[in-house]
Design a protein around this motif. Sequence first.
Motif, PDB file in Angstrom:
ATOM      1  N   VAL A 254       0.827  -1.207   0.000  1.00 32.36           N
ATOM      2  CA  VAL A 254       0.000   0.000   0.000  1.00 32.36           C
ATOM      3  C   VAL A 254       0.861   1.258   0.000  1.00 32.36           C
ATOM      4  O   VAL A 254       0.555   2.238  -0.689  1.00 32.36           O
ATOM      5  CB  VAL A 254      -0.957  -0.014   1.204  1.00 32.36           C
ATOM      6  N   LEU A 255       1.950   1.262   0.769  1.00 37.44           N
ATOM      7  CA  LEU A 255       2.815   2.447   0.781  1.00 37.44           C
ATOM      8  C   LEU A 255       3.465   2.653  -0.580  1.00 37.44           C
ATOM      9  O   LEU A 255       3.607   3.796  -1.034  1.00 37.44           O
ATOM     10  CB  LEU A 255       3.889   2.300   1.857  1.00 37.44           C
ATOM     11  N   LYS A 256       3.859   1.571  -1.245  1.00 31.65           N
ATOM     12  CA  LYS A 256       4.419   1.715  -2.599  1.00 31.65           C
ATOM     13  C   LYS A 256       3.367   2.252  -3.564  1.00 31.65           C
ATOM     14  O   LYS A 256       3.657   3.108  -4.413  1.00 31.65           O
ATOM     15  CB  LYS A 256       4.950   0.374  -3.098  1.00 31.65           C
ATOM     16  N   MET A 257       2.147   1.742  -3.454  1.00 35.43           N
ATOM     17  CA  MET A 257       1.060   2.235  -4.285  1.00 35.43           C
ATOM     18  C   MET A 257       0.851   3.731  -4.067  1.00 35.43           C
ATOM     19  O   MET A 257       0.662   4.511  -5.019  1.00 35.43           O
ATOM     20  CB  MET A 257      -0.220   1.463  -3.941  1.00 35.43           C
ATOM     21  N   THR A 258       0.916   4.157  -2.814  1.00 36.29           N
ATOM     22  CA  THR A 258       0.728   5.567  -2.477  1.00 36.29           C
ATOM     23  C   THR A 258       1.877   6.405  -2.990  1.00 36.29           C
ATOM     24  O   THR A 258       1.677   7.510  -3.511  1.00 36.29           O
ATOM     25  CB  THR A 258       0.614   5.723  -0.946  1.00 36.29           C
ATOM     26  N   SER A 259       3.093   5.890  -2.872  1.00 33.25           N
ATOM     27  CA  SER A 259       4.267   6.609  -3.377  1.00 33.25           C
ATOM     28  C   SER A 259       4.181   6.805  -4.881  1.00 33.25           C
ATOM     29  O   SER A 259       4.459   7.898  -5.400  1.00 33.25           O
ATOM     30  CB  SER A 259       5.537   5.833  -3.014  1.00 33.25           C
ATOM     31  N   ASP A 260       3.784   5.736  -5.596  1.00 35.27           N
ATOM     32  CA  ASP A 260       3.662   5.842  -7.055  1.00 35.27           C
ATOM     33  C   ASP A 260       2.601   6.870  -7.442  1.00 35.27           C
ATOM     34  O   ASP A 260       2.794   7.680  -8.362  1.00 35.27           O
ATOM     35  CB  ASP A 260       3.313   4.479  -7.648  1.00 35.27           C
ATOM     36  N   TYR A 261       1.482   6.854  -6.738  1.00 34.03           N
ATOM     37  CA  TYR A 261       0.392   7.773  -7.076  1.00 34.03           C
ATOM     38  C   TYR A 261       0.773   9.223  -6.787  1.00 34.03           C
ATOM     39  O   TYR A 261       0.569  10.107  -7.626  1.00 34.03           O
ATOM     40  CB  TYR A 261      -0.866   7.398  -6.284  1.00 34.03           C
ATOM     41  N   THR A 262       1.313   9.491  -5.604  1.00 36.12           N
ATOM     42  CA  THR A 262       1.629  10.878  -5.239  1.00 36.12           C
ATOM     43  C   THR A 262       2.792  11.435  -6.054  1.00 36.12           C
ATOM     44  O   THR A 262       2.943  12.652  -6.164  1.00 36.12           O
ATOM     45  CB  THR A 262       1.950  10.984  -3.741  1.00 36.12           C
ATOM     46  N   GLN A 267      -0.547  18.901  -8.458  1.00 37.43           N
ATOM     47  CA  GLN A 267      -1.369  20.048  -8.059  1.00 37.43           C
ATOM     48  C   GLN A 267      -0.480  21.296  -8.139  1.00 37.43           C
ATOM     49  O   GLN A 267       0.691  21.253  -7.728  1.00 37.43           O
ATOM     50  CB  GLN A 267      -1.891  19.873  -6.631  1.00 37.43           C
ATOM     51  N   PHE A 268      -1.026  22.360  -8.699  1.00 37.35           N
ATOM     52  CA  PHE A 268      -0.282  23.617  -8.848  1.00 37.35           C
ATOM     53  C   PHE A 268       1.023  23.411  -9.614  1.00 37.35           C
ATOM     54  O   PHE A 268       2.043  24.057  -9.341  1.00 37.35           O
ATOM     55  CB  PHE A 268       0.017  24.247  -7.478  1.00 37.35           C
ATOM     56  N   GLY A 269       0.998  22.446 -10.555  1.00 42.51           N
ATOM     57  CA  GLY A 269       2.153  22.227 -11.402  1.00 42.51           C
ATOM     58  C   GLY A 269       3.257  21.384 -10.803  1.00 42.51           C
ATOM     59  O   GLY A 269       4.340  21.259 -11.390  1.00 42.51           O
ATOM     60  N   HIS A 270       3.013  20.780  -9.626  1.00 43.90           N
ATOM     61  CA  HIS A 270       4.035  19.968  -8.973  1.00 43.90           C
ATOM     62  C   HIS A 270       3.424  18.659  -8.488  1.00 43.90           C
ATOM     63  O   HIS A 270       2.258  18.628  -8.091  1.00 43.90           O
ATOM     64  CB  HIS A 270       4.646  20.717  -7.783  1.00 43.90           C
ATOM     65  N   PRO A 271       4.216  17.570  -8.485  1.00 44.93           N
ATOM     66  CA  PRO A 271       3.717  16.318  -7.887  1.00 44.93           C
ATOM     67  C   PRO A 271       3.399  16.539  -6.418  1.00 44.93           C
ATOM     68  O   PRO A 271       4.162  17.196  -5.701  1.00 44.93           O
ATOM     69  CB  PRO A 271       4.889  15.348  -8.060  1.00 44.93           C
ATOM     70  N   ILE A 272       2.278  15.976  -5.952  1.00 48.39           N
ATOM     71  CA  ILE A 272       1.899  16.220  -4.557  1.00 48.39           C
ATOM     72  C   ILE A 272       2.871  15.571  -3.582  1.00 48.39           C
ATOM     73  O   ILE A 272       2.919  15.937  -2.406  1.00 48.39           O
ATOM     74  CB  ILE A 272       0.454  15.748  -4.280  1.00 48.39           C
ATOM     75  N   ALA A 273       3.694  14.620  -4.067  1.00 50.99           N
ATOM     76  CA  ALA A 273       4.705  14.017  -3.195  1.00 50.99           C
ATOM     77  C   ALA A 273       5.737  15.038  -2.739  1.00 50.99           C
ATOM     78  O   ALA A 273       6.414  14.818  -1.730  1.00 50.99           O
ATOM     79  CB  ALA A 273       5.398  12.864  -3.920  1.00 50.99           C
ATOM     80  N   THR A 274       5.876  16.150  -3.470  1.00 45.08           N
ATOM     81  CA  THR A 274       6.853  17.175  -3.076  1.00 45.08           C
ATOM     82  C   THR A 274       6.307  18.110  -2.006  1.00 45.08           C
ATOM     83  O   THR A 274       7.062  18.912  -1.461  1.00 45.08           O
ATOM     84  CB  THR A 274       7.281  18.003  -4.298  1.00 45.08           C
ATOM     85  N   PHE A 275       5.009  18.007  -1.695  1.00 47.49           N
ATOM     86  CA  PHE A 275       4.427  18.869  -0.661  1.00 47.49           C
ATOM     87  C   PHE A 275       4.818  18.329   0.715  1.00 47.49           C
ATOM     88  O   PHE A 275       4.762  17.130   0.967  1.00 47.49           O
ATOM     89  CB  PHE A 275       2.906  18.919  -0.782  1.00 47.49           C
ATOM     90  N   GLN A 276       5.145  19.230   1.612  1.00 46.76           N
ATOM     91  CA  GLN A 276       5.636  18.806   2.910  1.00 46.76           C
ATOM     92  C   GLN A 276       4.609  17.975   3.682  1.00 46.76           C
ATOM     93  O   GLN A 276       4.955  16.968   4.304  1.00 46.76           O
ATOM     94  CB  GLN A 276       6.043  20.020   3.743  1.00 46.76           C
ATOM     95  N   ALA A 277       3.356  18.376   3.644  1.00 44.44           N
ATOM     96  CA  ALA A 277       2.320  17.665   4.388  1.00 44.44           C
ATOM     97  C   ALA A 277       2.185  16.223   3.900  1.00 44.44           C
ATOM     98  O   ALA A 277       1.975  15.299   4.695  1.00 44.44           O
ATOM     99  CB  ALA A 277       0.987  18.387   4.280  1.00 44.44           C
ATOM    100  N   VAL A 278       2.303  16.020   2.590  1.00 44.75           N
ATOM    101  CA  VAL A 278       2.224  14.673   2.027  1.00 44.75           C
ATOM    102  C   VAL A 278       3.465  13.865   2.403  1.00 44.75           C
ATOM    103  O   VAL A 278       3.376  12.711   2.828  1.00 44.75           O
ATOM    104  CB  VAL A 278       2.053  14.742   0.503  1.00 44.75           C
TER     105      VAL A 278
END
Length: 384
Positions: A254-262, A267-278
Amino acid sequence: MDFTFSEEQQAAVEAARAVFTPVAPDGVPSPALTSGPVADDFDRALWTKTADADLLSLLIAPEHGGAGLDAIALCLVLREAAKVLARIPLLEHIAATAAVQAHGSDELRQALLPDAGRGALVLTVASAGRTGHDGADLAVTARRPPETEGGGWVLDGAQTAVPWAFDADRIIVPAHTPDGATVLALLPGPSTDLPGLHLAEQISTTGERLAELHLDGARLTPHDIIDSPAAWPLLHDLLTTGTCAQALGLGEAVLKMTSDYTSKREQFGHPIATFQAVAVQAADRYIDLRAMEATLWQAAWRLSSAAPGPLPLAADVAVAKTWASDGVRRVVQTAQHLHGGFGADTDYPLHRYHAWAKHLELSLGPAAAHEETLGDLLASHPLG
């Protein structure tokens, strides 16, 4: 502590990956879209492949055609199977063979283990008790009537949520005797129509078919009973530790699935994985998984080696269950949150992982109960 795996254990992992990696978790109907079980039987094709890879005989001694490995190897294989939600009775079957191997009679070992190792005989275990909250060994009684009344053993009681019972050839049921001992009764599968044995269908949160098992004067021969006092503790510890391994494998997938998705969702032109909260939430779940892994291997090592420690094995198992129960829930909840509405799409496999995670969490029981067990053990075994 050295957690390096042996060559034999690593070979078991490689064989498991070869069998389970091609499995598609989304190839089964969603529980939300069916009025009954997702399937009438387990995945027989996958079962055959697992048997052909010699994974069903992991804990069987070489003289009976097995590999003679230990609980660590079992947990390594279960971890891989759980990553793809493998629909086979892998844990129950292998744990049952270990109990027969360690405590069954020579006659019983000869009769069951070779066929079980080849997958020709399917074993499962009733371990949830009467309600799912009481001890499984207290839910069924076993008594020995005098020879004038037919002899053998007579069983009465009930067990709930028995996995794969409708498809098994043997169902192992713990039962308590009038003198307070616990025996293991090897019931025949439902196809034999044993008088006094009745199965009622139940459906788990995963959509799989379970059974409520009722015994009303069911009679077994002495050959179908394992009366060693150590048999049920071994079987119970294997089932519990193996469930922790399943929770770890599921959480890692599940964590790998989440990593691949994020990493792909922008959002706002950037992968959401780069957001600190994520990133912080994903990092917290990674820490959960590493804690689940460390406590799992500690429990599996104690179970495999019977090594002495400052506390009984039950303490290590309680710690592993605490992390697995809470950890697998947190991992899937974070995954659903970070996937947004996409995580609830029944065409996407995350909802199936969520359902399986809830089933594992319920099977393990609440973390607070395991912490209480650990506290009691610490109180009765003071350190230093």
